[in-house]
Design a protein around this motif. Structure first.
Motif, PDB file in Angstrom:
ATOM      1  N   ILE A  55      -0.036   3.525 -11.742  1.00  0.00           N
ATOM      2  CA  ILE A  55       0.653   2.337 -11.244  1.00  0.00           C
ATOM      3  C   ILE A  55       0.241   1.146 -12.100  1.00  0.00           C
ATOM      4  CG2 ILE A  55       1.033   0.850  -9.248  1.00  0.00           C
ATOM      5  CD1 ILE A  55       0.214   3.220  -7.485  1.00  0.00           C
ATOM      6  N   GLU A  56       1.193   0.548 -12.781  1.00  0.00           N
ATOM      7  CA  GLU A  56       0.862  -0.499 -13.756  1.00  0.00           C
ATOM      8  C   GLU A  56       0.293  -1.751 -13.102  1.00  0.00           C
ATOM      9  OE1 GLU A  56       3.398  -1.407 -16.977  1.00  0.00           O
ATOM     10  OE2 GLU A  56       4.379   0.552 -16.970  1.00  0.00           O
ATOM     11  N   ALA A  57       0.573  -1.973 -11.836  1.00  0.00           N
ATOM     12  CA  ALA A  57       0.060  -3.174 -11.171  1.00  0.00           C
ATOM     13  C   ALA A  57      -1.430  -3.086 -10.891  1.00  0.00           C
ATOM     14  CB  ALA A  57       0.825  -3.409  -9.867  1.00  0.00           C
ATOM     15  N   LEU A  58      -2.003  -1.887 -11.027  1.00  0.00           N
ATOM     16  CA  LEU A  58      -3.409  -1.698 -10.693  1.00  0.00           C
ATOM     17  C   LEU A  58      -4.270  -1.713 -11.952  1.00  0.00           C
ATOM     18  CD1 LEU A  58      -3.170   1.088  -7.975  1.00  0.00           C
ATOM     19  CD2 LEU A  58      -3.299  -1.384  -7.658  1.00  0.00           C
TER      20      LEU A  58
ATOM     21  N   GLY B  51       5.282  -3.059  -6.760  1.00  0.00           N
ATOM     22  CA  GLY B  51       4.904  -2.377  -7.988  1.00  0.00           C
ATOM     23  C   GLY B  51       6.003  -2.333  -9.026  1.00  0.00           C
ATOM     24  N   GLU B  52       7.058  -3.138  -8.844  1.00  0.00           N
ATOM     25  CA  GLU B  52       8.152  -3.137  -9.818  1.00  0.00           C
ATOM     26  C   GLU B  52       7.675  -3.709 -11.151  1.00  0.00           C
ATOM     27  OE1 GLU B  52       9.654  -4.005  -5.654  1.00  0.00           O
ATOM     28  OE2 GLU B  52       8.193  -4.917  -7.011  1.00  0.00           O
TER      29      GLU B  52
ATOM     30  N   VAL C 188      11.471  -0.757 -13.675  1.00  0.00           N
ATOM     31  CA  VAL C 188      11.092   0.419 -12.903  1.00  0.00           C
ATOM     32  C   VAL C 188      10.710  -0.025 -11.495  1.00  0.00           C
ATOM     33  CG1 VAL C 188       9.509   2.365 -12.675  1.00  0.00           C
ATOM     34  CG2 VAL C 188      10.252   1.619 -14.945  1.00  0.00           C
ATOM     35  N   LYS C 189      11.368   0.583 -10.508  1.00  0.00           N
ATOM     36  CA  LYS C 189      10.992   0.359  -9.109  1.00  0.00           C
ATOM     37  C   LYS C 189      10.405   1.658  -8.584  1.00  0.00           C
ATOM     38  CE  LYS C 189      10.640  -1.078  -4.874  1.00  0.00           C
ATOM     39  NZ  LYS C 189       9.604  -0.069  -4.533  1.00  0.00           N
ATOM     40  N   PRO C 190       9.059   1.738  -8.512  1.00  0.00           N
ATOM     41  CA  PRO C 190       8.448   2.982  -8.035  1.00  0.00           C
ATOM     42  C   PRO C 190       8.515   3.080  -6.512  1.00  0.00           C
ATOM     43  CG  PRO C 190       6.738   1.380  -8.508  1.00  0.00           C
ATOM     44  CD  PRO C 190       8.052   0.725  -8.863  1.00  0.00           C
ATOM     45  N   ALA C 191       8.436   4.304  -6.033  1.00  0.00           N
ATOM     46  CA  ALA C 191       8.298   4.578  -4.597  1.00  0.00           C
ATOM     47  C   ALA C 191       9.387   3.916  -3.775  1.00  0.00           C
ATOM     48  CB  ALA C 191       6.916   4.129  -4.100  1.00  0.00           C
ATOM     49  N   LEU C 192      10.632   4.258  -4.068  1.00  0.00           N
ATOM     50  CA  LEU C 192      11.748   3.713  -3.297  1.00  0.00           C
ATOM     51  C   LEU C 192      11.569   4.057  -1.828  1.00  0.00           C
ATOM     52  CD1 LEU C 192      14.855   4.501  -5.538  1.00  0.00           C
ATOM     53  CD2 LEU C 192      14.108   2.232  -4.790  1.00  0.00           C
ATOM     54  N   PHE C 193      11.537   3.030  -0.988  1.00  0.00           N
ATOM     55  CA  PHE C 193      11.410   3.200   0.464  1.00  0.00           C
ATOM     56  C   PHE C 193      10.173   4.035   0.831  1.00  0.00           C
ATOM     57  CE2 PHE C 193      16.002   3.303  -0.642  1.00  0.00           C
ATOM     58  CZ  PHE C 193      16.306   1.998  -0.281  1.00  0.00           C
ATOM     59  N   GLY C 194       9.130   3.935   0.003  1.00  0.00           N
ATOM     60  CA  GLY C 194       7.890   4.664   0.271  1.00  0.00           C
ATOM     61  C   GLY C 194       7.935   6.130  -0.094  1.00  0.00           C
ATOM     62  N   THR C 195       8.987   6.578  -0.762  1.00  0.00           N
ATOM     63  CA  THR C 195       9.115   7.986  -1.154  1.00  0.00           C
ATOM     64  C   THR C 195       8.540   8.188  -2.554  1.00  0.00           C
ATOM     65  OG1 THR C 195      11.275   7.731  -2.215  1.00  0.00           O
ATOM     66  CG2 THR C 195      11.245   8.066   0.175  1.00  0.00           C
ATOM     67  N   ARG C 196       8.664   9.397  -3.058  1.00  0.00           N
ATOM     68  CA  ARG C 196       8.228   9.699  -4.417  1.00  0.00           C
ATOM     69  C   ARG C 196       9.386   9.605  -5.404  1.00  0.00           C
ATOM     70  NH1 ARG C 196       4.413  14.871  -2.746  1.00  0.00           N
ATOM     71  NH2 ARG C 196       2.831  13.632  -1.647  1.00  0.00           N
ATOM     72  N   ASN C 197      10.366   8.797  -5.088  1.00  0.00           N
ATOM     73  CA  ASN C 197      11.493   8.560  -5.979  1.00  0.00           C
ATOM     74  C   ASN C 197      11.346   7.195  -6.636  1.00  0.00           C
ATOM     75  OD1 ASN C 197      12.872  11.001  -5.209  1.00  0.00           O
ATOM     76  ND2 ASN C 197      13.412   9.979  -3.283  1.00  0.00           N
ATOM     77  N   ASP C 198      11.618   7.134  -7.925  1.00  0.00           N
ATOM     78  CA  ASP C 198      11.525   5.894  -8.696  1.00  0.00           C
ATOM     79  C   ASP C 198      12.886   5.561  -9.288  1.00  0.00           C
ATOM     80  OD1 ASP C 198       8.780   6.150  -8.208  1.00  0.00           O
ATOM     81  OD2 ASP C 198       8.483   7.232 -10.099  1.00  0.00           O
ATOM     82  N   LEU C 199      13.230   4.285  -9.267  1.00  0.00           N
ATOM     83  CA  LEU C 199      14.457   3.814  -9.902  1.00  0.00           C
ATOM     84  C   LEU C 199      14.120   3.270 -11.274  1.00  0.00           C
ATOM     85  CD1 LEU C 199      17.519   3.122  -9.613  1.00  0.00           C
ATOM     86  CD2 LEU C 199      16.767   0.852  -8.836  1.00  0.00           C
ATOM     87  N   LEU C 200      14.863   3.719 -12.303  1.00  0.00           N
ATOM     88  CA  LEU C 200      14.627   3.286 -13.676  1.00  0.00           C
ATOM     89  C   LEU C 200      15.912   2.705 -14.246  1.00  0.00           C
ATOM     90  CD1 LEU C 200      13.176   6.308 -13.192  1.00  0.00           C
ATOM     91  CD2 LEU C 200      12.213   5.750 -15.405  1.00  0.00           C
ATOM     92  N   ALA C 201      15.824   1.567 -14.890  1.00  0.00           N
ATOM     93  CA  ALA C 201      16.977   0.932 -15.519  1.00  0.00           C
ATOM     94  C   ALA C 201      16.546   0.331 -16.844  1.00  0.00           C
ATOM     95  CB  ALA C 201      17.562  -0.149 -14.612  1.00  0.00           C
TER      96      ALA C 201
ATOM     97  N   PRO D 219       0.816  -1.232   0.000  1.00  0.00           N
ATOM     98  CA  PRO D 219       0.000   0.000   0.000  1.00  0.00           C
ATOM     99  C   PRO D 219       0.843   1.273   0.000  1.00  0.00           C
ATOM    100  CG  PRO D 219      -0.827  -1.576   1.624  1.00  0.00           C
ATOM    101  CD  PRO D 219       0.477  -2.113   1.129  1.00  0.00           C
ATOM    102  N   ALA D 220       2.082   1.206   0.494  1.00  0.00           N
ATOM    103  CA  ALA D 220       2.942   2.394   0.507  1.00  0.00           C
ATOM    104  C   ALA D 220       3.217   2.889  -0.903  1.00  0.00           C
ATOM    105  CB  ALA D 220       4.254   2.082   1.223  1.00  0.00           C
ATOM    106  N   VAL D 221       3.227   1.978  -1.873  1.00  0.00           N
ATOM    107  CA  VAL D 221       3.423   2.392  -3.263  1.00  0.00           C
ATOM    108  C   VAL D 221       2.242   3.228  -3.728  1.00  0.00           C
ATOM    109  CG1 VAL D 221       3.705   1.571  -5.638  1.00  0.00           C
ATOM    110  CG2 VAL D 221       4.852   0.382  -3.762  1.00  0.00           C
ATOM    111  N   VAL D 222       1.036   2.791  -3.391  1.00  0.00           N
ATOM    112  CA  VAL D 222      -0.158   3.554  -3.766  1.00  0.00           C
ATOM    113  C   VAL D 222      -0.122   4.928  -3.109  1.00  0.00           C
ATOM    114  CG1 VAL D 222      -2.670   3.600  -3.766  1.00  0.00           C
ATOM    115  CG2 VAL D 222      -1.466   1.425  -4.060  1.00  0.00           C
ATOM    116  N   ARG D 223       0.243   4.980  -1.831  1.00  0.00           N
ATOM    117  CA  ARG D 223       0.253   6.256  -1.120  1.00  0.00           C
ATOM    118  C   ARG D 223       1.269   7.223  -1.713  1.00  0.00           C
ATOM    119  NH1 ARG D 223      -0.085   2.673   3.425  1.00  0.00           N
ATOM    120  NH2 ARG D 223      -2.226   2.623   4.248  1.00  0.00           N
ATOM    121  N   SER D 224       2.354   6.705  -2.251  1.00  0.00           N
ATOM    122  CA  SER D 224       3.362   7.603  -2.817  1.00  0.00           C
ATOM    123  C   SER D 224       2.870   8.303  -4.071  1.00  0.00           C
ATOM    124  CB  SER D 224       4.648   6.828  -3.141  1.00  0.00           C
ATOM    125  OG  SER D 224       4.568   6.169  -4.389  1.00  0.00           O
TER     126      SER D 224
END
Length: 673
Positions: free
Chosen positions: A302-305, A363-364, A405-418, A272-277
């Motif tokens: 969020i692609e998982a939704l 949500g990766e 893509v790793k969204p919401a790193l550590f519940g923040t609004r930062n996303d990791l893209l590779a 749920p932290a991903v959704v909240r971000s």
């Protein structure tokens, strides 16, 4: 003044009695008339091209039933006729013949008040409706008995003739709109802007118009932070002498509120932290429907939704804030897809992909794309020129790419893209073999604005008319994205902007050392309240510097032309031309488009457009190259997921040294930009 007062009092009493009966009727009309329209539109949209034939004929005469034929007479307004047909049970139940004359009579008698309500709902308050069964006009007990006998006389012989005669009468207009609070006090102009109650000189007193005004008033108060605003009652008064209607709304705005706690529900495998971000509204922010729509729009990214529903609470919390509930449903984690394409310029191609939309529960997304193309089958106009230039290829191209893509790193609004790729690109004027990868961090300031920065590496070999360039590049890309539009595929308002700068410095091992910059922006203006006419404009810019044109890999140079650039010109062919009349691209680019998107109906639209631009050999546009211009017309068919686009474009001043098609056709989903 006295006469006018008497008229108004007479009209008021006629609307509130029977002499009060008509007042109740006016209230009913505001619902019934609109229902008639609502029932008509979906059927008409569904059978847009008349593929399903006409109306179902009534059954044949028989001893067991009394089938009948219905005809409407005296209706000049086509929309009104459609509403009357939709309202009439005689019309709707033609295929279900009544067993006897009494049954037919009951249908006809039940239709009379409904048809009159529909007539009044269209603003014809002096209108009249009569029903004739065979030669008998209904009205009174004696006529009813005669109508039954006349209907029974047709049993097993012929269809009973039913005629519905309509006398529309004059069309009444809407004269005034007033808005009062529950205590009967009028709202001031600060609370209700005059534009919401302003009435045009020729605005018909139709139920749809009144209900639309009511909805706009409620929407206005909700947008001002009153979530429970509602119209308690509407008070229409018909002035028959002046043939006008005055309407007063009694509106309760309810309390003003701020957003309260946001509760996320429905997650199963997703954190749920991903959704909240992806929820940028904070408790204490002013309430508005736009804020709730923004929550839904951002969470839906969020692609998982698969589904997102944002619901406001039914009452305020003790602290005076409005609780918000975000209900989500998750998609199946894995998806596989494939597509095929064919272009008269680029030849055939196939594409396949596999994706996991919730790889580790956060949500990766991991996606693998494979693409194969073939520049041939008689479509390759530049094949002979490439051979003369020593650019040998069998026409096969392909690309294998992976993105993570790793969204919401550590519940923040930062996303990791590779991402990583390897492939061969075969274009009309060059061949590129390359491999590379990127790693970046993106920060979302809100749903509309984000920035990202990272590191990128790529190596390859490009061959074109200027020779061969072997390169290895390590870059530090920085980009910004801003998107305030209201739709991804069919925007009607807002601005889109993407810009990036990537230095490839020699100190990091880049050879050659380059600086690559790109920017593209588009904006959209609705010219009317219903957004049926949109003016859209786009501008794209690009520049690469740090090396001469021949030292820059062809795949990093700028070319114009094609469906996403200058329609009407072949893909990536507009710009500087080198040896063997092969396009060689440029070190800078400027291109733009202007479109007028005009909806003719709810499903059909036309789009006249003009595209222009070119690439330049210099690192900044110097306009030594001639600006190429194309014009065309497009057709749009609007669907629930977005418009289907068909564009026909003509190049207006093509380079005679290059073969350009006299006309180009583009078909895709979504607007051109």
């Amino acid at each position: 003044m006295a006469d006018q007062s008497r008229v108004r009092r007479g009209a008021s009493s006629a609307c509130r009695s029977s002499d009060a009966r008509r007042g109740r009727r006016v209230g009913l009309v505001l619902a019934v008339g609109t229902l008639g329209l609502a029932g008509a539109e979906p059927a008409r949209a569904f059978d847009l091209f008349g593929l399903f034939g006409g109306e179902e004929p009534p059954p044949a005469p028989s001893p067991a039933a009394l089938p009948y034929a219905v005809r409407f007479q005296g209706v000049e307004d086509e929309d009104l006729l459609r509403a009357l047909r939709d309202t009439s049970s005689l019309e709707r139940l033609r295929a279900e013949a009544p067993p006897d004359g009494e049954g037919l009579l009951r249908r006809a008698e039940a239709d009379l008040p409904r048809l009159l309500d529909a007539l009044w709902g269209f603003g014809y308050y002096d209108g009249r409706v009569s029903v004739r069964i065979e030669d008998v006009v209904l009205g009174g007990d004696a006529a009813a008995r005669s109508a039954v006998r006349a209907a029974e006389a047709a049993r097993n012989r012929t269809l009973v003739a039913v005629r519905i005669a309509v006398d529309q009468g004059p069309l009444y207009r809407l004269r005034t709109l007033a808005v009062r609070d529950p205590a009967g006090r009028p709202f001031g102009p600060d609370a209700v802007p005059p534009r919401l109650t302003r009435v045009g000189d020729d605005e018909a007193a139709r139920s749809a118009a009144v209900l639309a005004r009511e909805a706009r008033l409620v929407d206005h108060f909700r947008a001002q932070g009153h979530p429970f605003a509602k119209v308690l009652r509407r008070e229409p008064v018909v002035d028959h002498a002046a043939r006008v209607m005055d309407v007063a709304f009694v509106l309760d705005p309810g309390p003003a509120a701020a957003l309260g706690a946001v509760t996320v529900r429905g997650t199963r495998d997703l954190d749920p932290a991903v959704v909240r971000s992806f929820i940028y509204a904070e408790p204490g922010d002013p309430y508005s429907p736009q804020a709730l729509a923004g929550i839904r729009r951002s969470v839906a990214r969020i692609e998982a939704l698969g589904g997102v529903r944002v619901r406001e609470g039914e009452a305020l919390d003790p602290d005076g804030t409005l609780p918000v509930f975000v209900d989500v449903t998750e998609r199946a984690p894995h998806i596989v897809g494939a597509s095929a394409r064919y272009s008269t310029v680029d030849g055939p191609g196939v594409r396949a992909y596999w994706a996991d939309r919730n790889l580790f529960g956060g949500g990766e997304t991991l996606r693998i794309d494979a693409d194969l193309s073939y520049l041939g089958l008689g479509t390759d106009y530049y094949a002979r020129r490439r051979r003369l230039a020593g650019i040998e290829t069998n026409g096969l191209g392909g690309r294998l790419a992976a993105t993570f893509v790793k969204p919401a790193l550590f519940g923040t609004r930062n996303d990791l893209l590779a991402g990583a790729f390897i492939g061969r690109e075969v274009q009309q004027s060059y061949v590129s073999d390359a491999a590379g990868g990127t790693l970046a961090l993106r920060h979302r300031f809100g749903d509309a604005f984000s920035v990202q920065a990272g590191i990128e590496g790529r190596a390859g070999s490009d061959r074109d008319a200027l020779g061969r360039v072997d390169y290895g590049l390590v870059g530090l890309p920085v980009g910004v994205t801003y998107d305030s539009t209201d739709s991804l595929l069919d925007p009607t308002r807002g601005v889109r902007l993407t810009a990036s700068v990537t230095p490839y410095p020699g100190v990091l091992g880049s050879d050659p050392g380059l600086l690559l910059a790109k920017a593209q922006g588009s904006t959209y203006w609705a010219l009317d309240d219903e957004a049926r006419t949109i003016l859209a404009a786009r501008l794209g810019l690009g520049s690469v510097s740090g090396a001469g044109l021949a030292e820059i890999p062809a795949s990093l140079r700028f070319f114009a032309g094609g469906g996403g650039s200058i329609r009407g010109y072949s893909y990536r062919t507009v710009g500087p031309v080198g040896p063997y009349n092969l396009p060689i691209g440029g070190r800078s680019l400027i291109e733009g488009s202007v479109e007028g998107r005009i909806k003719l109906t709810d499903t059909i639209g036309v789009v006249p457009f003009v595209d222009a631009g070119t690439a330049f050999a210099s690192s900044l546009p110097d306009f030594d190259e001639r600006i190429r211009v194309a014009a065309g017309i497009g057709l749009r068919y609007y669907t629930g997921i977005g418009p289907i686009r068909v564009d026909l474009a003509v190049p207006l001043n093509p380079d005679k040294a290059l073969k350009q098609p006299p006309v180009a056709l583009y078909i895709s989903l979504g607007q051109a930009f």
